[in-house]
Design a protein around this motif. Sequence first.
Motif, short mmCIF file in Angstrom:
data_model
loop_
_atom_site.label_atom_id
_atom_site.label_comp_id
_atom_site.label_asym_id
_atom_site.label_seq_id
_atom_site.Cartn_x
_atom_site.Cartn_y
_atom_site.Cartn_z
N LEU A 124 1.19 -7.79 4.19
CA LEU A 124 1.00 -6.51 4.09
C LEU A 124 2.27 -5.89 3.75
CD1 LEU A 124 -1.34 -5.73 7.17
CD2 LEU A 124 -1.92 -5.73 4.83
N THR A 125 2.54 -4.75 2.96
CA THR A 125 3.52 -4.04 2.46
C THR A 125 3.03 -2.39 2.73
OG1 THR A 125 3.08 -3.93 0.36
CG2 THR A 125 4.27 -5.88 0.96
N GLU A 126 4.11 -1.71 2.26
CA GLU A 126 3.87 -0.31 2.31
C GLU A 126 2.93 0.12 1.34
OE1 GLU A 126 7.30 -1.59 -0.55
OE2 GLU A 126 6.82 -1.89 1.96
N LYS A 127 2.49 -0.68 0.54
CA LYS A 127 1.23 -0.30 -0.61
C LYS A 127 0.00 -0.51 0.27
CE LYS A 127 0.64 -4.77 -2.72
NZ LYS A 127 0.60 -5.45 -4.11
N HIS A 128 0.04 -1.25 1.46
CA HIS A 128 -1.36 -1.27 2.23
C HIS A 128 -1.54 -0.30 3.51
CE1 HIS A 128 -0.39 -5.20 0.79
NE2 HIS A 128 -1.79 -5.11 0.16
N THR A 129 -0.58 0.50 3.58
CA THR A 129 -0.53 1.47 4.71
C THR A 129 -1.56 2.64 4.29
OG1 THR A 129 0.45 2.87 6.42
CG2 THR A 129 1.21 3.39 4.09
N GLY A 130 -2.50 2.86 5.19
CA GLY A 130 -3.57 4.00 5.08
C GLY A 130 -4.76 3.37 4.28
N CYS A 131 -4.83 1.83 4.19
CA CYS A 131 -5.87 1.32 3.27
C CYS A 131 -7.00 0.51 4.39
CB CYS A 131 -5.24 0.17 2.36
SG CYS A 131 -4.36 0.75 0.98
N PHE A 132 -8.13 0.12 3.94
CA PHE A 132 -9.16 -0.50 4.57
C PHE A 132 -9.26 -1.70 3.88
CE2 PHE A 132 -13.91 -0.13 5.48
CZ PHE A 132 -13.84 -1.05 6.69
N ILE A 133 -8.85 -2.97 4.66
CA ILE A 133 -8.69 -4.37 3.98
C ILE A 133 -9.53 -5.25 4.74
CG2 ILE A 133 -7.05 -5.92 3.84
CD1 ILE A 133 -5.03 -4.00 3.54
N GLN A 134 -10.19 -6.25 3.93
CA GLN A 134 -10.84 -7.27 4.48
C GLN A 134 -10.07 -8.43 4.85
OE1 GLN A 134 -15.16 -8.27 2.76
NE2 GLN A 134 -13.64 -9.80 1.75
N HIS A 135 -10.32 -9.11 5.77
CA HIS A 135 -9.60 -10.37 6.44
C HIS A 135 -8.75 -11.06 5.30
CE1 HIS A 135 -12.74 -13.41 5.04
NE2 HIS A 135 -13.76 -12.34 5.22
N ASP A 136 -9.56 -11.27 3.95
CA ASP A 136 -8.83 -12.21 3.06
C ASP A 136 -8.22 -11.49 2.10
OD1 ASP A 136 -10.91 -10.67 1.80
OD2 ASP A 136 -11.80 -12.24 1.16
N GLY A 137 -7.95 -10.22 2.44
CA GLY A 137 -6.83 -9.02 1.80
C GLY A 137 -7.71 -8.26 0.69
N THR A 188 -7.33 5.82 10.98
CA THR A 188 -6.12 5.10 10.41
C THR A 188 -5.49 6.00 9.20
OG1 THR A 188 -7.66 3.33 11.02
CG2 THR A 188 -6.12 2.91 9.08
N LYS A 189 -6.35 6.47 8.33
CA LYS A 189 -6.02 7.23 7.52
C LYS A 189 -4.77 8.43 7.98
CE LYS A 189 -5.58 8.13 2.98
NZ LYS A 189 -5.20 7.02 2.15
N SER A 190 -5.16 9.09 8.88
CA SER A 190 -4.27 10.11 9.33
C SER A 190 -3.00 9.41 9.96
CB SER A 190 -4.93 10.99 10.38
OG SER A 190 -6.11 11.96 9.93
N MET A 191 -3.20 8.49 10.81
CA MET A 191 -2.08 7.96 11.37
C MET A 191 -0.82 7.35 10.18
SD MET A 191 -3.49 5.53 14.41
CE MET A 191 -4.38 6.19 15.58
N SER A 192 -1.51 6.77 9.15
CA SER A 192 -0.68 6.22 7.92
C SER A 192 0.09 7.40 7.34
CB SER A 192 -1.70 5.50 7.13
OG SER A 192 -2.53 6.44 6.03
N VAL A 193 -0.57 8.60 7.26
CA VAL A 193 0.11 9.82 6.95
C VAL A 193 1.27 10.25 7.73
CG1 VAL A 193 -0.10 12.03 5.95
CG2 VAL A 193 -1.69 10.46 5.35
N ASP A 194 0.80 10.28 9.06
CA ASP A 194 1.70 11.00 10.12
C ASP A 194 2.88 9.94 10.40
OD1 ASP A 194 0.16 12.91 10.37
OD2 ASP A 194 -1.15 12.26 12.05
N PHE A 195 2.58 8.69 10.23
CA PHE A 195 3.80 7.85 10.65
C PHE A 195 4.38 7.20 9.68
CE2 PHE A 195 0.60 7.08 14.32
CZ PHE A 195 0.79 8.13 15.14
N LYS A 196 4.21 7.46 8.34
CA LYS A 196 4.81 6.86 7.20
C LYS A 196 6.39 7.21 7.24
CE LYS A 196 4.23 6.27 2.09
NZ LYS A 196 3.79 6.90 1.12
N GLU A 197 6.91 8.15 7.50
CA GLU A 197 8.17 8.58 7.59
C GLU A 197 8.98 7.86 8.79
OE1 GLU A 197 10.15 10.54 5.48
OE2 GLU A 197 8.25 10.45 4.48
N ASP A 198 8.05 7.36 9.72
CA ASP A 198 8.77 6.50 10.87
C ASP A 198 8.67 5.08 10.63
OD1 ASP A 198 9.00 8.65 12.80
OD2 ASP A 198 6.77 8.76 12.87
#
Length: 248
Positions: free
Chosen positions: A230-243, A181-191
């Motif tokens: 979810l917004t751009e600040k949540h990409t690459g994060c590990f989030i619980q069901h309640d946020g 997840t973390k790697s994908m968030s970095v790789d696909f951020k520009e997309d």
Amino acid sequence: MKSILITGCNRGLGLGLVKHLAKLPQPPENIFATCRDRSKAKELTALAEASKNIHIIEIDLVETKNYDKIVQVVSEKVGQDGLNVLFNNAGTSSKFTRLGLVKEEQLTETFFVNTVVPILLSKAFLPLLKTAANKYENKSEMNIHRSAIINMSSILGSIGDNTTGGFYPYRCSKAALNAATKSMSVDFKEDGILVTSLHPGWVRTDMGGNNAPMDVDTSISNIINTLNSLTEKHTGCFIQHDGKILPW
């Protein structure tokens, strides 16, 4: 969002997601739901018969050579709009938790289903996810209405939160999924593709068991609210069901 593909929808959280999304005031135009055996997914089949926007895709996800076929099925439905959300929900668990009982095949099978499958499925659907991201008007935003990969993880995959040990096949596979997840968030951020790991809570499902404190409907209601926040600040994060943000 116009479209979402959810894996592992014959029961549990995957089925719950399909149910709740279909009941929304403005449901997705296309809900693609995978299952291994449609003949055994009677509740999912009934949902699809009642809702024209639910499309069942029968596939055993360990057969990775068949991914091109399901990408083609989705592509024909979504057309030039692409796929907004890939929700990698399908997973497996192993009942043997202590090191002395762990077997090689449990480790490799759990790792394949929980880690390899989501990575390769994300790779296969990346062109459709990029298409959806490019169609979105505001290129500075990241959200599920634009394009997103949601990986269903577990608090048991958290290294920082591990105070009880054990669960080797499941913990290791989900920790590896979190790394992906973390790697994908970095790789696909520009997309413009948002990528997040999600912990659904301890839920009463076949995998969670009868002692779990939360029912499927509560978990899914929270998950849908969190997805919409979810917004751009949540990409690459590990989030619980309640946020709540969880430690890696």
